[in-house]
Design an enzyme around this catalytic site. Sequence first.
Site, PDB file in Angstrom:
ATOM      1  N   ARG A 240       0.848  -1.189   0.000  1.00 33.98           N
ATOM      2  CA  ARG A 240       0.000   0.000   0.000  1.00 33.98           C
ATOM      3  C   ARG A 240       0.888   1.246   0.000  1.00 33.98           C
ATOM      4  NH1 ARG A 240      -3.516  -2.691  -1.639  1.00 33.98           N
ATOM      5  NH2 ARG A 240      -5.622  -2.997  -0.817  1.00 33.98           N
ATOM      6  N   GLU A 269      -4.031   7.381  -5.423  1.00 30.58           N
ATOM      7  CA  GLU A 269      -4.402   6.438  -6.496  1.00 30.58           C
ATOM      8  C   GLU A 269      -5.838   6.672  -6.902  1.00 30.58           C
ATOM      9  OE1 GLU A 269      -3.610   2.353  -5.605  1.00 30.58           O
ATOM     10  OE2 GLU A 269      -1.578   2.746  -4.986  1.00 30.58           O
ATOM     11  N   HIS A 287      -0.632   0.015  -9.767  1.00 36.22           N
ATOM     12  CA  HIS A 287      -1.345  -0.881  -8.845  1.00 36.22           C
ATOM     13  C   HIS A 287      -1.955  -2.082  -9.599  1.00 36.22           C
ATOM     14  CE1 HIS A 287      -3.542  -1.074  -4.738  1.00 36.22           C
ATOM     15  NE2 HIS A 287      -3.474  -2.269  -5.264  1.00 36.22           N
TER      16      HIS A 287
HETATM   17  C1  DGY Z   1      -5.629  -6.101  -2.920  1.00 33.18           C
HETATM   18  O1  DGY Z   1      -6.218  -7.167  -3.088  1.00 33.18           O
HETATM   19  O2  DGY Z   1      -5.572  -5.561  -1.817  1.00 33.18           O
HETATM   20  C2  DGY Z   1      -5.003  -5.467  -4.115  1.00 33.18           C
HETATM   21  O3  DGY Z   1      -4.328  -4.320  -3.762  1.00 33.18           O
HETATM   22  C3  DGY Z   1      -6.022  -5.175  -5.179  1.00 33.18           C
HETATM   23  O4  DGY Z   1      -7.085  -4.520  -4.651  1.00 33.18           O
END
Ligand code: DGY
Length: 320
Positions: A240, A269, A287
Site C-alpha cells: 500500500r 491512487e 497498482h
Molecule cells: C488487494 O487485493 O488488496 C489489491 O491491492 C487489489 O485490490
Amino acid sequence: MSAKPVLWITRRLSDATLERAARDYDVIINHEDGIFTADEIVAMSAKVDAILPCHSELFNADVAARLDARVKIIANHSVGVDHCELPALKERGIVVTNTPDVLSDATAEIAMLLLLGAARRAVEGDRLVRTGAWDFWSPSFMVGKQVSGARLGIIGMGRVGQVMARRAKGFDMDVHYYNRQRLSPELEQGATYHDSIEDLMKVSDFLSMHCPATPQTIGLMDKNMLSRMPDSAVLVNTARGALIDETALLDAIASGKLSAAGLDCFQTEPGGNPAFAAYENIFMLPHIGSATAQTRDAMGFRALDNLDAFFAGDKPGDQL
Ligand code: DGY
C-alpha cells in the site's frame, strides 16, 4: 421460491465472476466501471443486501455510520481492507470479508518484476532503445545493482511475503524478514528473522513491503527508517502507498541513499506521485499486483464463496 439476495458489484469484475454472480444473485453491476462517491455508496445501500466492492470504494467511519440497515455483508474483492473502517462496520453488524491467498503469486511476480527492473535500470534502458537514443555501448554503460546473492529484507511475512521469499531464493537472495510473529521453521524456509524493523533495515540491500496499511504501519518508511538501510539500497512496494513517506523516499533517491525504487502503490491512487517521474531509477506500475486473468477470476470467486456461505447461514471463510 424465495427471492435471490440483491448484490451490488461496484466495479467491472471478470466475465466469469459476473456470470456466476448473475446466476446466484439479483445483481446490480457497474458496467461503466466508474468510482462511486461516499454519498452514492450510501444511496445505493438502501437497495441492496450485499456489496462486492474493490479497494477503490471507501467505507470509512462516516460511510459505515450512514449505510442502510439493509446491507448485511461487504464481500471485498481485495486482500487489503484499509479502505474499510472495520470497527465501525462491525458496530453496524455488517460482516466484512476479503480475498487472501489467491493473489499471492501474482503480487509476488510484480514485486519481483519491480525489484529486478529497479535494480537493472529497466525504465532508462527501455527509454534509450524505444526512443532511438541508444547510440553507445561500453563496459561502464548502464551498470546496475546485482540481485543474485544480495540480501532481501521482507516486511510482513504473510502469504505474499512468503511467496516473495521463495521467488527471491530462485535468485539466490539471502532472505531476511520482520513479522509481528516469527514463523515456524517450515514456513521460514531458512530466512533470517529480525525482531525489529530497525534491525532488518540494516541488512536490507533490497527491501520489499508486504504488510497491510494500519495505523501502526502508515508512514513506516520515513526518513529515519530509510537512513538505516545500506547505501545504494533498493525499496520495493507492492502493498500500500500509505506505508511510505513519499517525500522521504524522493529525498533518499535524490541523495543516492537509495539507488532505485520499484513501486506499484502510491499515496494517491489513481494518479501516483508526479514528482517521481523525474527519476528514471523509480520503476513504477499502476497498482496491478493482482492483475492477471487467472487471479481476477480467483478473487471474484473467493468473494462469491464468502457471499454464498453468508447467505447459506454459515460463517464466511474469510470473515474479518
Ligand atoms: C488487494 O487485493 O488488496 C489489491 O491491492 C487489489 O485490490
